[in-house]
Design a protein around this motif. Structure first.
Motif, mmCIF file in Angstrom:
data_model
loop_
_atom_site.group_PDB
_atom_site.id
_atom_site.type_symbol
_atom_site.label_atom_id
_atom_site.label_comp_id
_atom_site.label_asym_id
_atom_site.label_seq_id
_atom_site.Cartn_x
_atom_site.Cartn_y
_atom_site.Cartn_z
ATOM 1 N N ARG A 1 61.687 -27.778 47.255
ATOM 2 C CA ARG A 1 62.667 -27.643 47.003
ATOM 3 C C ARG A 1 63.355 -29.295 45.834
ATOM 4 O O ARG A 1 63.984 -29.803 45.381
ATOM 5 C CB ARG A 1 63.437 -27.295 48.025
ATOM 6 C CG ARG A 1 63.583 -26.114 48.366
ATOM 7 C CD ARG A 1 62.792 -25.445 47.114
ATOM 8 N NE ARG A 1 62.506 -24.127 47.635
ATOM 9 C CZ ARG A 1 62.911 -22.134 48.634
ATOM 10 N NH1 ARG A 1 64.081 -23.112 48.423
ATOM 11 N NH2 ARG A 1 62.904 -21.718 48.770
ATOM 12 N N ASP B 1 71.034 -25.072 39.035
ATOM 13 C CA ASP B 1 70.504 -24.603 40.019
ATOM 14 C C ASP B 1 69.257 -25.426 40.720
ATOM 15 O O ASP B 1 70.043 -25.617 42.055
ATOM 16 C CB ASP B 1 70.069 -22.868 39.898
ATOM 17 C CG ASP B 1 71.184 -22.495 39.860
ATOM 18 O OD1 ASP B 1 72.871 -22.723 39.733
ATOM 19 O OD2 ASP B 1 71.187 -20.735 39.452
ATOM 20 N N ILE C 1 71.078 -28.449 43.245
ATOM 21 C CA ILE C 1 72.092 -28.176 44.145
ATOM 22 C C ILE C 1 71.941 -28.916 45.714
ATOM 23 O O ILE C 1 70.707 -29.278 45.551
ATOM 24 C CB ILE C 1 72.070 -26.913 44.248
ATOM 25 C CG1 ILE C 1 72.399 -25.639 43.077
ATOM 26 C CG2 ILE C 1 72.642 -26.247 46.213
ATOM 27 C CD1 ILE C 1 72.569 -23.972 44.098
ATOM 28 N N THR C 2 73.057 -29.536 45.961
ATOM 29 C CA THR C 2 72.899 -31.099 46.470
ATOM 30 C C THR C 2 71.856 -30.597 48.039
ATOM 31 O O THR C 2 71.085 -30.974 48.496
ATOM 32 C CB THR C 2 74.509 -31.091 47.492
ATOM 33 O OG1 THR C 2 74.974 -31.900 46.343
ATOM 34 C CG2 THR C 2 74.116 -32.083 47.798
ATOM 35 N N VAL C 3 72.567 -29.365 48.623
ATOM 36 C CA VAL C 3 71.845 -28.787 49.792
ATOM 37 C C VAL C 3 70.287 -27.712 49.554
ATOM 38 O O VAL C 3 69.852 -26.749 48.721
ATOM 39 C CB VAL C 3 72.788 -27.655 50.877
ATOM 40 C CG1 VAL C 3 71.455 -26.925 51.586
ATOM 41 C CG2 VAL C 3 74.019 -28.354 51.063
ATOM 42 N N LEU D 1 67.611 -26.020 50.197
ATOM 43 C CA LEU D 1 67.577 -24.813 50.759
ATOM 44 C C LEU D 1 68.400 -23.703 49.378
ATOM 45 O O LEU D 1 68.002 -22.341 49.462
ATOM 46 C CB LEU D 1 67.489 -24.302 52.225
ATOM 47 C CG LEU D 1 66.501 -24.907 53.391
ATOM 48 C CD1 LEU D 1 67.193 -24.411 54.474
ATOM 49 C CD2 LEU D 1 64.980 -24.896 52.525
ATOM 50 N N ASN D 2 69.303 -24.431 49.349
ATOM 51 C CA ASN D 2 69.960 -23.327 48.380
ATOM 52 C C ASN D 2 69.360 -23.549 46.815
ATOM 53 O O ASN D 2 69.531 -22.795 45.833
ATOM 54 C CB ASN D 2 71.311 -23.802 48.188
ATOM 55 C CG ASN D 2 72.158 -23.529 50.045
ATOM 56 O OD1 ASN D 2 71.726 -22.342 50.101
ATOM 57 N ND2 ASN D 2 73.185 -23.883 49.704
ATOM 58 N N ARG D 3 68.442 -24.620 46.797
ATOM 59 C CA ARG D 3 68.201 -24.278 45.236
ATOM 60 C C ARG D 3 67.022 -23.316 44.876
ATOM 61 O O ARG D 3 66.533 -22.607 46.328
ATOM 62 C CB ARG D 3 67.131 -25.925 45.494
ATOM 63 C CG ARG D 3 68.572 -26.718 45.465
ATOM 64 C CD ARG D 3 67.140 -28.089 45.459
ATOM 65 N NE ARG D 3 68.376 -29.109 45.729
ATOM 66 C CZ ARG D 3 67.532 -30.389 46.118
ATOM 67 N NH1 ARG D 3 66.426 -30.515 46.244
ATOM 68 N NH2 ARG D 3 68.525 -31.177 46.885
ATOM 69 N N PRO D 4 66.693 -22.608 44.160
ATOM 70 C CA PRO D 4 65.834 -21.740 44.041
ATOM 71 C C PRO D 4 64.454 -22.004 43.767
ATOM 72 O O PRO D 4 64.205 -23.626 43.942
ATOM 73 C CB PRO D 4 66.084 -21.263 42.488
ATOM 74 C CG PRO D 4 66.648 -22.548 41.662
ATOM 75 C CD PRO D 4 67.369 -22.858 42.664
ATOM 76 N N SER D 5 63.137 -21.229 44.726
ATOM 77 C CA SER D 5 61.748 -21.780 44.552
ATOM 78 C C SER D 5 60.830 -21.986 43.840
ATOM 79 O O SER D 5 62.186 -21.440 42.685
ATOM 80 C CB SER D 5 61.307 -20.437 45.823
ATOM 81 O OG SER D 5 61.526 -19.570 45.068
#
Length: 208
Positions: free
Chosen positions: A118, A178, A181-183, A185-189
């Motif tokens: 990520r 997307d 995104i800062t976090v 794990l919230n980004r797409p794979s």
């Protein structure tokens, strides 16, 4: 190593003759073709990174300068000097100069930067930005005196981001945001990125 006639993606982007129509008039049919080449290139990069991620390889230095183009403009991801064969990697004491402009917030934490597929996704978003700014260096306007870990880290934690130019298709701009995104794990794979691209690229010409 395979010879790549068109050199790096960065040098290709910075060659004005490759995108003279886009810069003159984006409604020109030739300009639309040039923009479609950019879309095709970022799709290829995403597909290449999907393959690396499926093999648990973290590139850690994904940037336009490290993507080579052959005579048919087929993109080849290169320079694995910082790569790690792991699903996650913690960098405690960097011994080399790091590519700050392409790094995700979690990798900028001193002594405990965390890399994963990520964080490569974040870097991919910067590569898209490079493509549609024709190879500009990231954050050069925000930090004209140069980047450092602390200032860039805080800049990103404050939800500041690079601005995608108007010539970038809306669907792709949304995807890049997307990726940023800062976090982590919230980004797409990369698998999700490729799926979204496959669903959108058919209508890309209408969006360009």
């Amino acid at each position: 190593m395979e010879y790549c006639e068109n050199g790096s993606l960065l040098s290709y982007l910075q060659n004005p003759s490759n995108y003279c129509n886009v810069k003159a008039n984006r409604e020109n049919p030739e300009a639309v073709n040039e923009l479609q080449v950019l879309v095709d290139l970022v799709v290829q990069v995403a597909e290449g990174m999907k393959y690396l991620a499926s093999r648990d390889i973290i590139h850690r230095d994904l940037a336009a300068r490290n993507i080579l183009l052959d005579s048919n403009l087929v993109a080849k991801i290169s320079d694995f000097g910082l790569a790690r064969a792991s699903s996650q990697y913690v960098l405690q004491r960097p011994k080399v100069k790091l590519p700050l402009g392409w790094m995700a917030p979690e990798t900028l934490v001193p002594m405990e930067g965390r890399y994963s597929d990520r964080s490569d996704v974040w870097s991919f978003g910067v590569v898209v930005w490079e493509c549609f700014t024709f190879g500009q260096p990231p954050y050069s306007q925000q930090f004209p005196q140069g980047l450092n870990h602390e200032h860039l880290h805080q800049f990103l934690l404050d939800d500041n981001r690079l601005q995608l130019p108007a010539i970038c298709p809306q669907w792709l701009s949304s995807l890049v945001l997307d990726c940023w995104i800062t976090v982590a794990l919230n980004r797409p794979s990369f698998s999700q990125i490729v799926s979204r691209m496959d669903a959108s690229v058919g209508t890309a010409n209408n969006d360009l």
